[in-house]
Design an enzyme around this catalytic site. Structure first.
Site, PDB file in Angstrom:
ATOM      1  N   HIS A 229      -1.909  -2.192  -0.532  1.00 31.77           N
ATOM      2  CA  HIS A 229      -0.512  -1.991  -0.923  1.00 31.77           C
ATOM      3  C   HIS A 229       0.347  -2.726   0.114  1.00 31.77           C
ATOM      4  O   HIS A 229      -0.030  -2.809   1.289  1.00 31.77           O
ATOM      5  CB  HIS A 229      -0.250  -0.484  -0.882  1.00 31.77           C
ATOM      6  CG  HIS A 229       1.074  -0.042  -1.388  1.00 31.77           C
ATOM      7  ND1 HIS A 229       2.227  -0.151  -0.655  1.00 31.77           N
ATOM      8  CD2 HIS A 229       1.432   0.536  -2.561  1.00 31.77           C
ATOM      9  CE1 HIS A 229       3.238   0.346  -1.352  1.00 31.77           C
ATOM     10  NE2 HIS A 229       2.790   0.763  -2.514  1.00 31.77           N
TER      11      HIS A 229
ATOM     12  N   ASP B 275      -5.210   3.968   5.066  1.00 30.71           N
ATOM     13  CA  ASP B 275      -4.066   4.269   4.210  1.00 30.71           C
ATOM     14  C   ASP B 275      -4.547   5.277   3.166  1.00 30.71           C
ATOM     15  O   ASP B 275      -5.275   4.911   2.242  1.00 30.71           O
ATOM     16  CB  ASP B 275      -3.578   2.965   3.563  1.00 30.71           C
ATOM     17  CG  ASP B 275      -2.563   3.218   2.449  1.00 30.71           C
ATOM     18  OD1 ASP B 275      -2.262   4.389   2.151  1.00 30.71           O
ATOM     19  OD2 ASP B 275      -2.076   2.224   1.879  1.00 30.71           O
TER      20      ASP B 275
ATOM     21  N   GLN C 203      -3.481   7.193  -1.682  1.00 32.45           N
ATOM     22  CA  GLN C 203      -4.146   7.559  -2.940  1.00 32.45           C
ATOM     23  C   GLN C 203      -5.366   8.431  -2.705  1.00 32.45           C
ATOM     24  O   GLN C 203      -5.870   9.046  -3.641  1.00 32.45           O
ATOM     25  CB  GLN C 203      -4.579   6.282  -3.695  1.00 32.45           C
ATOM     26  CG  GLN C 203      -3.444   5.389  -4.104  1.00 32.45           C
ATOM     27  CD  GLN C 203      -2.525   6.019  -5.142  1.00 32.45           C
ATOM     28  OE1 GLN C 203      -2.927   6.917  -5.883  1.00 32.45           O
ATOM     29  NE2 GLN C 203      -1.290   5.568  -5.189  1.00 32.45           N
TER      30      GLN C 203
ATOM     31  N   LYS D 101       2.491  12.297  -3.613  1.00 33.54           N
ATOM     32  CA  LYS D 101       1.331  11.932  -4.441  1.00 33.54           C
ATOM     33  C   LYS D 101       0.324  13.065  -4.515  1.00 33.54           C
ATOM     34  O   LYS D 101      -0.720  12.951  -5.142  1.00 33.54           O
ATOM     35  CB  LYS D 101       0.676  10.673  -3.867  1.00 33.54           C
ATOM     36  CG  LYS D 101       1.600   9.453  -3.971  1.00 33.54           C
ATOM     37  CD  LYS D 101       0.863   8.174  -3.751  1.00 33.54           C
ATOM     38  CE  LYS D 101       1.769   7.022  -3.444  1.00 33.54           C
ATOM     39  NZ  LYS D 101       2.326   6.382  -4.642  1.00 33.54           N
TER      40      LYS D 101
ATOM     41  N   CYS E  56       2.922  -3.090  -6.144  1.00 37.51           N
ATOM     42  CA  CYS E  56       3.102  -3.378  -4.706  1.00 37.51           C
ATOM     43  C   CYS E  56       1.830  -3.974  -4.118  1.00 37.51           C
ATOM     44  O   CYS E  56       1.444  -3.645  -2.989  1.00 37.51           O
ATOM     45  CB  CYS E  56       3.512  -2.133  -3.925  1.00 37.51           C
ATOM     46  SG  CYS E  56       5.079  -1.452  -4.437  1.00 37.51           S
TER      47      CYS E  56
HETATM   48  N1  PMP Z   1      -0.421   2.813   0.067  1.00 32.65           N
HETATM   49  C1  PMP Z   1      -0.851   3.024  -1.179  1.00 32.65           C
HETATM   50  C2  PMP Z   1      -2.281   2.740  -1.509  1.00 32.65           C
HETATM   51  C3  PMP Z   1       0.019   3.523  -2.139  1.00 32.65           C
HETATM   52  O1  PMP Z   1      -0.399   3.743  -3.385  1.00 32.65           O
HETATM   53  C4  PMP Z   1       1.379   3.781  -1.772  1.00 32.65           C
HETATM   54  C5  PMP Z   1       2.376   4.277  -2.798  1.00 32.65           C
HETATM   55  N2  PMP Z   1       2.316   3.635  -4.027  1.00 32.65           N
HETATM   56  C6  PMP Z   1       1.757   3.556  -0.457  1.00 32.65           C
HETATM   57  C7  PMP Z   1       0.829   3.089   0.433  1.00 32.65           C
HETATM   58  C8  PMP Z   1       3.146   3.855   0.009  1.00 32.65           C
HETATM   59  O2  PMP Z   1       3.414   5.219  -0.123  1.00 32.65           O
HETATM   60  P1  PMP Z   1       4.909   5.761  -0.004  1.00 32.65           P
HETATM   61  O3  PMP Z   1       5.733   4.923  -0.932  1.00 32.65           O
HETATM   62  O4  PMP Z   1       4.801   7.182  -0.436  1.00 32.65           O
HETATM   63  O5  PMP Z   1       5.311   5.599   1.420  1.00 32.65           O
END
Ligand code: PMP
Length: 405
Positions: free
Chosen positions: A122, A199, A202, A225, A363
């Site tokens: 991401h 990270d 998920q 999430k 993203c």
């Molecule tokens: N890493 C991953 C794998 C994600 O799916 C996301 C959110 N889509 C993020 C980081 C960022 O999370 P947040 O927007 O809650 O900070």
């Protein structure tokens, strides 16, 4: 034991909504999950009964708010099996957690040092390390993604060397659903003495996490999430590493002493928690984790697998559909493209039928480029989804393809 999905659904008021006369079919859980009533109540209770600033008030409300806030930290600690409560830092989400570490890393690296991330990250777990490398002159290396949507583990091994100072990878890919072998990847990075950040945005939503078993230095995830509110998350770091990590945000709460010219830092976790924290949301995130942890985790995994298996089977039979990401280990994420129409059109036309999916690059622009697609449509499943909802997705998709053809 199987999951009582009907009883779970009852606890989510939003699932009763209709979209243009159709029952809402919410399949965008990788973007954010819906919230059970107990989480909504926890937030309302906080603002109704004990809203106050934490740690510094000499009155009853401040005492109560501090107690609930710190109790929520203990819930996070237990959920990820952190050895110490002071290793759990409240953040605004995964993105902020990663930024805290990346900003410090930028100050610790020198030209010649190497940082490794992956082709499936991401942007939150990529752009951050790009910046740390830019400010320090370090070099960024990338683990390639195989056609299956898995990371190329032999390429990863080949990238690791004595110059590798930091490795960051996702527990689970948000765009493909791939579950990475994070324990093995961490062990390899540790052989060359690198710090490791996982990270967990998920990963945390799909079962208990054991940071001690993983062996990483940092694990970041978001409340929203995992059935909790937006705007709050947690960063876990090993106390021995965090204690010497450069601070990022400065201000109140994170200091110990201040003179007109200088300051010293507070102990963990407060040295990374500058300013007034998001108290109400942290308490509600604690409630979300308590709620989720009380579910039979084997039953949760089995239910999500049943949803994914059913969706994959229907997708494989669906004319003109290509699944992007067919890793052996996946959470309930089905990313796909159709032979006709842009993913954005698919999303729009599904929404007209009450079906909420995510479309776009998720993203993860480099990953979309790797698969040579402009983006995908992504259905992502959660504990409250049903096999009937998966059927509804494909029935609606049939109409979509006819419209787009
Ligand atoms: N890493 C991953 C794998 C994600 O799916 C996301 C959110 N889509 C993020 C980081 C960022 O999370 P947040 O927007 O809650 O900070």
């Amino acid at each position: 034991m199987s999951l009582d999905v009907a009883a779970i659904r009852e606890q989510f008021p939003i699932l009763k909504r209709e979209i243009d006369g159709n029952p809402l079919v919410y399949l965008d859980n990788a973007a954010t999950t819906q919230k059970p009533q107990c989480v909504i109540d926890a937030l309302v209770d906080y603002y109704t009964t004990c809203n106050s600033n934490v740690h510094r008030g000499a009155h009853r409300l401040a005492d109560e708010a501090t107690r609930h806030f710190e109790a929520a930290r203990d819930i996070v600690k237990d959920f990820i099996n952190a050895p110490k409560r002071e290793e759990v830092i409240w953040t605004s989400g995964t993105t902020e957690g990663i930024n805290i570490i990346a900003n410090g890393l930028g100050q610790l690296l020198s030209p010649g040092d190497e940082v490794i991330t992956t082709g499936m990250d991401h942007h939150a777990n990529l752009v951050t390390w790009q910046q740390a490398c830019k400010v320090s002159g370090a070099t960024l290396k990338t683990v390639p993604v195989l056609d299956s949507g898995e990371l190329d583990q032999s390429a990863y091994s080949a990238l690791l060397n004595e110059r590798t100072k930091f490795v960051a990878f996702p527990h689970v890919s948000n765009a493909l659903g791939t579950v990475n072998p994070i324990k093995e990847m961490t062990a390899k990075a540790k052989q060359v003495g690198a710090w490791v950040l996982v990270d967990g945005a998920q990963g945390a939503a799909h079962g208990r996490v054991d940071v001690q078993d993983i062996g990483c230095d940092f694990y970041a995830f978001s409340g929203h999430k995992i059935y909790g509110p937006m705007g709050v998350g947690a960063l876990w770091g090993k106390a021995s590493v965090l204690a010497n990590w450069p601070v990022w945000r400065t201000g109140g709460e994170m200091i110990s002493t201040v003179t007109l010219q200088d300051a010293t830092w507070n102990v963990l976790p407060y040295r990374f928690e500058a300013g007034t924290p998001n108290v109400g949301d942290a308490i509600a995130m604690g409630e979300a984790i308590r709620w989720f942890s009380a579910l039979d985790q084997d039953a949760v995994a089995a239910h999500e697998k049943a949803l994914l298996d059913h969706a994959t089977e229907l997708a494989e039979r669906f004319e003109g559909l290509t699944i992007i990401g067919q890793a052996k280990e996946k959470i309930g994420v089905l990313s796909f493209v159709l032979d006709h129409g842009h993913p954005a059109d698919i999303g729009f036309l599904l929404d007209r039928q009450g079906i909420a999916v995510r479309t776009g690059d998720h993203c993860a622009q480099p990953l979309m480029a790797r698969f040579n697609v402009p983006g995908t449509a992504r259905a992502s499943f959660s504990v409250y989804n049903t096999l009937e909802e998966v059927d509804a997705l494909f029935a609606a998709l049939k109409k979509v393809r006819t419209m787009l053809a």
